[in-house]
Design an enzyme around this catalytic site. Structure first.
Site, short mmCIF file in Angstrom:
data_model
loop_
_atom_site.label_atom_id
_atom_site.label_comp_id
_atom_site.label_asym_id
_atom_site.label_seq_id
_atom_site.Cartn_x
_atom_site.Cartn_y
_atom_site.Cartn_z
CE1 TYR A 164 3.50 -9.20 40.00
CE2 TYR A 164 1.19 -8.65 40.25
CZ TYR A 164 2.49 -8.54 40.68
OH TYR A 164 2.78 -7.78 41.77
CE LYS A 215 19.80 -11.63 40.55
NZ LYS A 215 20.68 -10.87 41.46
CG ASP A 247 20.95 -7.74 43.14
OD1 ASP A 247 20.98 -7.19 42.01
OD2 ASP A 247 21.77 -8.62 43.48
CG ASP A 271 4.18 -5.23 43.15
OD1 ASP A 271 3.40 -4.29 43.41
OD2 ASP A 271 4.28 -6.24 43.88
CG ASP A 275 4.93 -0.90 47.44
OD1 ASP A 275 4.20 -0.50 46.51
OD2 ASP A 275 4.50 -1.57 48.41
C1 IPM Z 1 0.03 -2.86 42.94
C2 IPM Z 1 -0.49 -3.87 43.90
C3 IPM Z 1 -1.08 -5.04 43.12
C4 IPM Z 1 0.03 -5.66 42.29
C5 IPM Z 1 -1.76 -6.13 43.97
C6 IPM Z 1 -2.78 -5.55 44.93
C7 IPM Z 1 -2.38 -7.18 43.12
O1 IPM Z 1 0.51 -4.27 44.79
O2 IPM Z 1 -0.76 -2.37 42.10
O3 IPM Z 1 1.20 -2.51 43.02
O4 IPM Z 1 0.79 -6.50 42.78
O5 IPM Z 1 0.13 -5.30 41.12
MG MG Z 2 2.30 -3.14 44.61
#
Ligand code: IPM
Ligand code: MG
Length: 381
Positions: A164, A215, A247, A271, A275
């Protein structure tokens, strides 16, 4: 108010120092941002106000613009005033940023830059994303009950390093007329050491198991990551350490998520996997987060601005309300108050209140505001 150290994750990140029972006076920066952020944040503020009143604390709220809102007003996604306010506050409550209107802008102007910018400027290297399934919601997940029942995972994501932020980065023109996009995955010993420490400290308060995601079969940055994690583990013989390739981690999260306690991840892997972990709990609208590191902590839901459902009073405010609970616990050491919010969420779900994302047979579908009201009501009972 004096800042101190909260020992349970082993980092000095500026929790307010207070003796037991003492009332807290705190300034909270409220950055609602874009999309559903503008609907869910007021619900969390509503809950915090009730907590202040009920338990005798004083919370002063100061709002500022961030993301697309700030771009429209000031031409930048993270205005200096917003950053100054955040730095001068005791904690930051954030909604979400971004939306289709700003998607064609160059990267330095995108609303998302504001998030990365504030994380970096506040030194928030440790991102805690707990994924816990509420008993009443086991059937709201797309996964089978027997797979997800009882999961309680803490994703610890490194937040200010890796791909990032790594350099070189950018898009360059090649002599043959083509372009080349570049990002760099880079971690130093110290960056890995401090986040690994957070993971081991957190694990000590939980089921004492850390699974480090990497990884290392392909990437040198992961090879170093693994080496440093093993090294830090030397000081935590009571915690079990395992390593998993990313993975495989993605697969194991849907195959057998109960095997995980603390999942230690770099910025990018964290990240993605957070999710995925969110979906185990039924909805991404349920997952809170705390970002810590230096003086001021930032608390936000892990989901985005969801422009497709914004402005319709259907977004789920629970992730943001639970983030406010994390603020009470991590920034203000108000454990009892944080627990009260947690209990009010559980009770509201038990009573059958559901926003659209978690609706199911035999439950009552309510809007964003009504869900906030129901949680406030259950807080008072
Ligand atoms: C998160 C989001 C952010 C990230 C984006 C919106 C920049 O996906 O906080 O998980 O990638 O960190
Ligand atoms: Mg995210």
């Amino acid at each position: 108010m004096a800042r101190g150290r909260r020992n349970d994750i082993g980092i000095d990140y500026g929790a307010i120092e207070r003796s037991k029972g003492e009332a807290v006076k705190a300034k909270i920066a409220v950055l609602a941002g874009d999309g559903v952020g503008r609907e869910i944040v007021p619900e969390a503020v509503k809950v915090l106000k009730v907590i202040a009143e009920k338990y005798g604390h004083t919370f002063e709220f100061a709002t500022a613009d961030i993301g697309g809102q700030a771009l429209d007003k000031f031409g930048v996604p993270l205005p200096n005033d917003t950053l100054t306010l955040a730095k001068q506050s005791d904690a930051v409550l954030l909604g979400a940023v971004g939306g289709p209107r700003w998607e064609s802008l160059e990267y330095s102007l995108r609303p998302e830059r504001a998030l990365l910018g504030i994380r970096e400027a506040l030194g928030l290297y440790a991102n805690l994303r707990p994924a816990k399934v509420y008993t009443t919601l086991v059937d709201a997940s797309t996964l089978k009950r027997e797979v997800i029942e009882g999961i309680d995972i803490l994703v610890i994501r490194e937040l200010t390093g890796g791909i990032y932020f790594g350099k070189p980065k950018g898009i360059e023109k090649l002599p043959n007329g083509q372009e080349r996009g570049i990002n760099t995955e880079v971690y130093s010993t110290e960056e890995v050491r401090r986040i690994a420490k957070v993971a081991f400290e957190a694990a000590r308060k939980r089921r004492k198991k850390v699974t480090s995601v990497d990884k290392a079969n392909v990437l040198e940055s992961s090879e170093l990551w693994r080496k440093v994690v093993i090294d830090v583990h030397g000081s935590y013989p009571d915690v079990e350490l395992g390593h998993i390739y990313v993975d495989n981690a993605a697969m194991q999260l849907v195959r057998n998520p109960r095997q995980f306690d603390v999942l230690l991840c770099n910025n990018m892997f964290g990240d993605i996997l957070s999710d995925e972990a969110a979906m185990l709990t039924g909805s991404i609208g349920m997952l809170p987060s705390a970002s810590l590191g230096a003086k001021v902590g930032l608390f936000e839901p892990i989901h985005g601005s969801a422009p497709d459902i914004a402005g319709r009073n259907i977004a789920n405010p629970i992730a943001t309300i639970a983030s406010a609970a994390m603020m009470l616990s991590y920034a203000f050491q108000l454990e009892k108050e944080a627990e009260a919010i947690e209990q009010a969420i559980v009770k509201t779900l038990d009573l059958g209140y559901r926003t659209k994302d978690i609706q199911g047979p035999g439950t009552q579908t309510v809007g964003t505001v009504e869900m906030g009201d129901a949680i406030v009501k259950n807080l008072n009972e």
